[in-house]
Scaffold this motif. Structure first.
Motif: not given
Length: 268
Positions: A93-94, A158-159, A162, A90, A122, A154-155, A125-126
């Motif tokens: 990715d950031q 994802r943030q 998370s 992660l 997503e 998706a990004f 993935a976690m």
């Protein structure tokens, strides 16, 4: 530089001697600053290219390590390693998306996107992180489609996910659903029952590197996730709204723009 100053000189009417000296001096300064600016742009582009190359180099061993984890027989050890791998993934990715953010206009493709596949991907993935904390998901049908860029959306998701997982207590649930507002714009809601955000922090949670009161108590908080998500959303015409109270969790809402709003955003 002489040619540059001559062009300025030709564009002016006859001047007094002291005015001539003044304009030549100002022209020389402008030219010098223009050269410095161009050099800074070149250096910034070189740094960006080097950073992107580094990120891609790091992603290769990360992928290899992820494949190796499948062969770890000790389940408890595997889950711990998967969680640490996910944290590292992660962060990389950031950094990748932060480096690309300044050129997002050249790196997005607006098309009809189904929300369901993106959300489920997503979540999967976690999965290791969620299993460790016993966090489950209550997901609505998510049958809607929105006009956006699937990769950047998706990004953003994802943030937010998370953060929801990071700050949610063990054995809790994250709820995801959609609805339409009064203008018929699609709203995507992501609600957790975590520690929440202090009222004094809410106006600043999207600022760069701002971690807030809760973030200061956690070494895992970088303050970059929501900052990047907010900036990406702005460039895609997506509005992010947050409702939260300490001890009552947080509700993040993404409002996707209507067709005419996209036209104003893109000029098409």
């Amino acid at each position: 530089m002489e040619n540059y100053l001559d062009e300025i000189h030709k564009s002016r009417l006859a001047l007094l001697p002291f005015q001539e000296v003044y304009f030549r001096k100002m022209g020389a300064i402008f030219y010098e600053k223009k050269v410095e600016l161009n050099q800074a742009k070149v250096q910034l582009q070189e740094y960006s290219d080097e950073l992107l190359a580094w990120v891609h180099e790091v992603k290769a061993p990360l992928t290899a390590i992820n494949l190796m984890l499948e062969h770890v027989e000790d389940l408890e050890l595997r889950r711990k390693l998967e969680n640490e791998w996910l944290r590292l993934h992660l962060l990389v990715d950031q950094q990748l998306h932060q480096t690309r953010l300044h050129s997002i206009e050249k790196d997005n493709y607006l098309t009809e996107v189904e929300l369901k596949p993106i959300i489920y991907k997503e979540i999967r993935a976690m999965q290791a992180w969620c299993i460790e904390k016993g966090i489950g998901f209550d997901v609505d049908n998510l049958t809607e489609t929105v006009l956006t860029d699937s990769k950047w959306l998706a990004f953003i998701v994802r943030q937010i996910l998370s953060n929801a997982i990071k700050y949610s207590p063990a054995d809790s649930e994250i709820i995801i659903w959609t609805e339409a507002d009064a203008t018929e714009a699609i709203l995507l809601h992501i609600k957790d029952t975590g520690i929440g955000i202090a009222s004094e922090d809410l106006p600043r949670i999207f600022q760069k590197s701002y971690t807030g009161i809760i973030g200061r108590e956690s070494t895992q908080s970088t303050g970059m996730g929501l900052y990047l998500a907010y900036n990406v959303a702005q460039k895609l015409g997506i509005r992010i709204h947050v409702q939260s109270k300490i001890g009552e969790g947080s509700l993040f809402t993404l409002r996707f723009p209507l067709q005419n709003e996209y036209a104003k955003l893109t000029g098409r």
